[in-house]
Design a protein around this motif. Structure first.
Motif, PDB file in Angstrom:
ATOM      1  N   HIS A 102      18.620  44.965   9.255  1.00  0.00           N
ATOM      2  CA  HIS A 102      19.902  44.429   9.591  1.00  0.00           C
ATOM      3  C   HIS A 102      21.000  45.234  10.160  1.00  0.00           C
ATOM      4  O   HIS A 102      21.662  44.975  11.251  1.00  0.00           O
ATOM      5  CB  HIS A 102      20.639  43.808   8.089  1.00  0.00           C
ATOM      6  N   THR A 103      21.019  46.431   9.806  1.00  0.00           N
ATOM      7  CA  THR A 103      22.152  47.378  10.455  1.00  0.00           C
ATOM      8  C   THR A 103      21.634  47.884  11.494  1.00  0.00           C
ATOM      9  O   THR A 103      22.469  48.474  12.300  1.00  0.00           O
ATOM     10  CB  THR A 103      22.205  48.603   9.409  1.00  0.00           C
ATOM     11  N   ALA A 104      20.191  47.873  11.946  1.00  0.00           N
ATOM     12  CA  ALA A 104      19.890  48.092  13.206  1.00  0.00           C
ATOM     13  C   ALA A 104      20.072  47.139  14.443  1.00  0.00           C
ATOM     14  O   ALA A 104      19.914  47.393  15.588  1.00  0.00           O
ATOM     15  CB  ALA A 104      18.159  48.349  13.155  1.00  0.00           C
ATOM     16  N   LEU A 105      20.423  46.042  13.961  1.00  0.00           N
ATOM     17  CA  LEU A 105      20.630  44.876  15.137  1.00  0.00           C
ATOM     18  C   LEU A 105      21.966  45.476  15.871  1.00  0.00           C
ATOM     19  O   LEU A 105      22.925  46.269  15.559  1.00  0.00           O
ATOM     20  CB  LEU A 105      21.320  43.559  14.295  1.00  0.00           C
ATOM     21  N   PRO A 106      21.677  45.089  17.199  1.00  0.00           N
ATOM     22  CA  PRO A 106      22.873  45.657  18.212  1.00  0.00           C
ATOM     23  C   PRO A 106      24.440  45.255  17.819  1.00  0.00           C
ATOM     24  O   PRO A 106      25.200  46.272  18.047  1.00  0.00           O
ATOM     25  CB  PRO A 106      22.463  44.964  19.499  1.00  0.00           C
ATOM     26  N   HIS A 107      24.760  44.238  17.125  1.00  0.00           N
ATOM     27  CA  HIS A 107      26.103  44.073  16.755  1.00  0.00           C
ATOM     28  C   HIS A 107      26.384  44.810  15.818  1.00  0.00           C
ATOM     29  O   HIS A 107      27.688  45.204  15.658  1.00  0.00           O
ATOM     30  CB  HIS A 107      26.392  42.315  16.663  1.00  0.00           C
ATOM     31  N   MET A 108      25.602  45.098  14.866  1.00  0.00           N
ATOM     32  CA  MET A 108      25.881  45.871  13.795  1.00  0.00           C
ATOM     33  C   MET A 108      26.061  47.275  14.219  1.00  0.00           C
ATOM     34  O   MET A 108      26.936  48.153  13.607  1.00  0.00           O
ATOM     35  CB  MET A 108      24.824  45.681  12.514  1.00  0.00           C
ATOM     36  N   ARG A 109      25.241  48.002  14.974  1.00  0.00           N
ATOM     37  CA  ARG A 109      25.322  49.328  15.488  1.00  0.00           C
ATOM     38  C   ARG A 109      26.450  49.529  16.191  1.00  0.00           C
ATOM     39  O   ARG A 109      27.182  50.367  16.111  1.00  0.00           O
ATOM     40  CB  ARG A 109      24.078  49.555  16.228  1.00  0.00           C
ATOM     41  N   GLU A 110      26.927  48.315  17.122  1.00  0.00           N
ATOM     42  CA  GLU A 110      28.013  48.695  17.802  1.00  0.00           C
ATOM     43  C   GLU A 110      29.355  48.552  17.029  1.00  0.00           C
ATOM     44  O   GLU A 110      30.215  49.498  17.044  1.00  0.00           O
ATOM     45  CB  GLU A 110      28.186  47.212  18.795  1.00  0.00           C
ATOM     46  N   PHE A 111      29.316  47.920  16.065  1.00  0.00           N
ATOM     47  CA  PHE A 111      30.398  47.814  14.776  1.00  0.00           C
ATOM     48  C   PHE A 111      30.623  49.236  14.153  1.00  0.00           C
ATOM     49  O   PHE A 111      31.753  49.826  14.198  1.00  0.00           O
ATOM     50  CB  PHE A 111      30.508  46.734  13.896  1.00  0.00           C
ATOM     51  N   HIS A 112      29.422  49.693  13.664  1.00  0.00           N
ATOM     52  CA  HIS A 112      29.498  50.920  13.081  1.00  0.00           C
ATOM     53  C   HIS A 112      29.847  52.245  13.882  1.00  0.00           C
ATOM     54  O   HIS A 112      30.691  52.949  13.505  1.00  0.00           O
ATOM     55  CB  HIS A 112      28.027  51.097  12.704  1.00  0.00           C
ATOM     56  N   ASP A 113      29.681  52.124  15.286  1.00  0.00           N
ATOM     57  CA  ASP A 113      30.272  52.997  16.038  1.00  0.00           C
ATOM     58  C   ASP A 113      31.627  53.114  16.078  1.00  0.00           C
ATOM     59  O   ASP A 113      32.695  54.066  16.570  1.00  0.00           O
ATOM     60  CB  ASP A 113      29.585  53.085  17.415  1.00  0.00           C
ATOM     61  N   GLN A 114      32.167  51.832  16.092  1.00  0.00           N
ATOM     62  CA  GLN A 114      33.677  51.595  16.390  1.00  0.00           C
ATOM     63  C   GLN A 114      34.409  51.138  15.000  1.00  0.00           C
ATOM     64  O   GLN A 114      35.674  50.688  15.050  1.00  0.00           O
ATOM     65  CB  GLN A 114      33.799  50.344  17.127  1.00  0.00           C
ATOM     66  N   ARG A 115      33.808  51.353  13.891  1.00  0.00           N
ATOM     67  CA  ARG A 115      34.444  50.884  12.522  1.00  0.00           C
ATOM     68  C   ARG A 115      35.729  51.575  12.480  1.00  0.00           C
ATOM     69  O   ARG A 115      36.613  50.864  11.786  1.00  0.00           O
ATOM     70  CB  ARG A 115      33.546  50.941  11.526  1.00  0.00           C
ATOM     71  N   MET A 116      35.855  52.905  12.688  1.00  0.00           N
ATOM     72  CA  MET A 116      37.254  53.319  12.576  1.00  0.00           C
ATOM     73  C   MET A 116      38.477  52.973  13.325  1.00  0.00           C
ATOM     74  O   MET A 116      39.616  53.185  12.761  1.00  0.00           O
ATOM     75  CB  MET A 116      37.059  54.751  12.569  1.00  0.00           C
ATOM     76  N   ASP A 117      38.157  52.317  14.278  1.00  0.00           N
ATOM     77  CA  ASP A 117      39.312  51.409  14.892  1.00  0.00           C
ATOM     78  C   ASP A 117      40.065  50.271  14.193  1.00  0.00           C
ATOM     79  O   ASP A 117      41.092  49.959  14.307  1.00  0.00           O
ATOM     80  CB  ASP A 117      38.484  50.843  16.297  1.00  0.00           C
ATOM     81  N   TYR A 118      39.018  49.873  12.975  1.00  0.00           N
ATOM     82  CA  TYR A 118      39.571  48.713  12.243  1.00  0.00           C
ATOM     83  C   TYR A 118      39.919  49.539  10.752  1.00  0.00           C
ATOM     84  O   TYR A 118      40.695  48.704   9.959  1.00  0.00           O
ATOM     85  CB  TYR A 118      38.381  47.876  12.022  1.00  0.00           C
ATOM     86  N   LEU A 119      39.502  50.408  10.351  1.00  0.00           N
ATOM     87  CA  LEU A 119      39.340  50.872   9.005  1.00  0.00           C
ATOM     88  C   LEU A 119      40.577  52.028   8.886  1.00  0.00           C
ATOM     89  O   LEU A 119      40.679  52.988   9.651  1.00  0.00           O
ATOM     90  CB  LEU A 119      38.127  51.214   8.585  1.00  0.00           C
ATOM     91  N   ARG A 120      41.144  52.125   7.723  1.00  0.00           N
ATOM     92  CA  ARG A 120      42.013  53.215   7.346  1.00  0.00           C
ATOM     93  C   ARG A 120      41.167  54.291   6.712  1.00  0.00           C
ATOM     94  O   ARG A 120      41.515  55.658   7.016  1.00  0.00           O
ATOM     95  CB  ARG A 120      42.909  52.681   6.055  1.00  0.00           C
ATOM     96  N   ARG A 121      40.096  54.131   6.312  1.00  0.00           N
ATOM     97  CA  ARG A 121      39.138  55.104   5.695  1.00  0.00           C
ATOM     98  C   ARG A 121      37.621  54.490   5.594  1.00  0.00           C
ATOM     99  O   ARG A 121      37.523  53.357   5.723  1.00  0.00           O
ATOM    100  CB  ARG A 121      39.496  55.654   4.067  1.00  0.00           C
ATOM    101  N   ASP A 122      36.767  55.315   5.599  1.00  0.00           N
ATOM    102  CA  ASP A 122      35.325  54.839   5.634  1.00  0.00           C
ATOM    103  C   ASP A 122      35.073  54.036   4.470  1.00  0.00           C
ATOM    104  O   ASP A 122      35.710  54.058   3.587  1.00  0.00           O
ATOM    105  CB  ASP A 122      34.417  55.978   6.181  1.00  0.00           C
ATOM    106  N   PHE A 123      33.934  53.257   4.754  1.00  0.00           N
ATOM    107  CA  PHE A 123      33.469  52.298   3.729  1.00  0.00           C
ATOM    108  C   PHE A 123      33.329  52.807   2.403  1.00  0.00           C
ATOM    109  O   PHE A 123      32.863  54.199   2.485  1.00  0.00           O
ATOM    110  CB  PHE A 123      32.208  51.514   4.045  1.00  0.00           C
ATOM    111  N   GLU A 124      33.550  52.218   1.437  1.00  0.00           N
ATOM    112  CA  GLU A 124      33.259  52.738   0.004  1.00  0.00           C
ATOM    113  C   GLU A 124      31.978  51.909  -0.403  1.00  0.00           C
ATOM    114  O   GLU A 124      32.147  50.526  -0.464  1.00  0.00           O
ATOM    115  CB  GLU A 124      34.490  52.548  -1.138  1.00  0.00           C
TER     116      GLU A 124
END
Length: 102
Positions: free
Chosen positions: A65-87
């Motif tokens: 699931h996490t290797a899917l292209p849309h998930m990899r893309e989000f993971h690379d850009q996640r800090m544009d959305y987040l105040r701090r990394d995932f818990e």
């Protein structure tokens, strides 16, 4: 089975964009062969906090699931959305996953 609860603390100005983005991922994620449970929730008192409850058939199924292209893309850009990394808290399943999805 492998399960976890993930907290995503979004930036206030990105909360709506985050919700729209991930709402589009819920049903496709649920349709993946290794997905047992996939729920996206929003905290009623803190609208910038999103909680994901996920159960996968195995760690390998989650890795697919996490290797899917849309998930990899989000993971690379996640800090544009987040105040701090995932818990992320791994959970031990003490009761069986629900058989039916609403």
């Amino acid at each position: 089975m492998y399960g976890f609860i993930l907290h995503a603390h979004t930036r206030p100005e990105q909360a709506e964009a985050f919700e729209q983005l991930f709402r589009a991922y819920v049903e496709p994620s649920r349709a993946e062969p290794g997905c047992i449970e996939y729920h996206m929730l929003r905290d009623a008192q803190d609208p910038t906090l999103f909680i994901f409850y996920e159960v996968w058939a195995s760690r390998e199924a989650l890795a697919e699931h996490t290797a899917l292209p849309h998930m990899r893309e989000f993971h690379d850009q996640r800090m544009d959305y987040l105040r701090r990394d995932f818990e992320i808290r791994e959970i031990e399943m003490l009761s069986p996953a629900s058989a039916a999805r609403a």
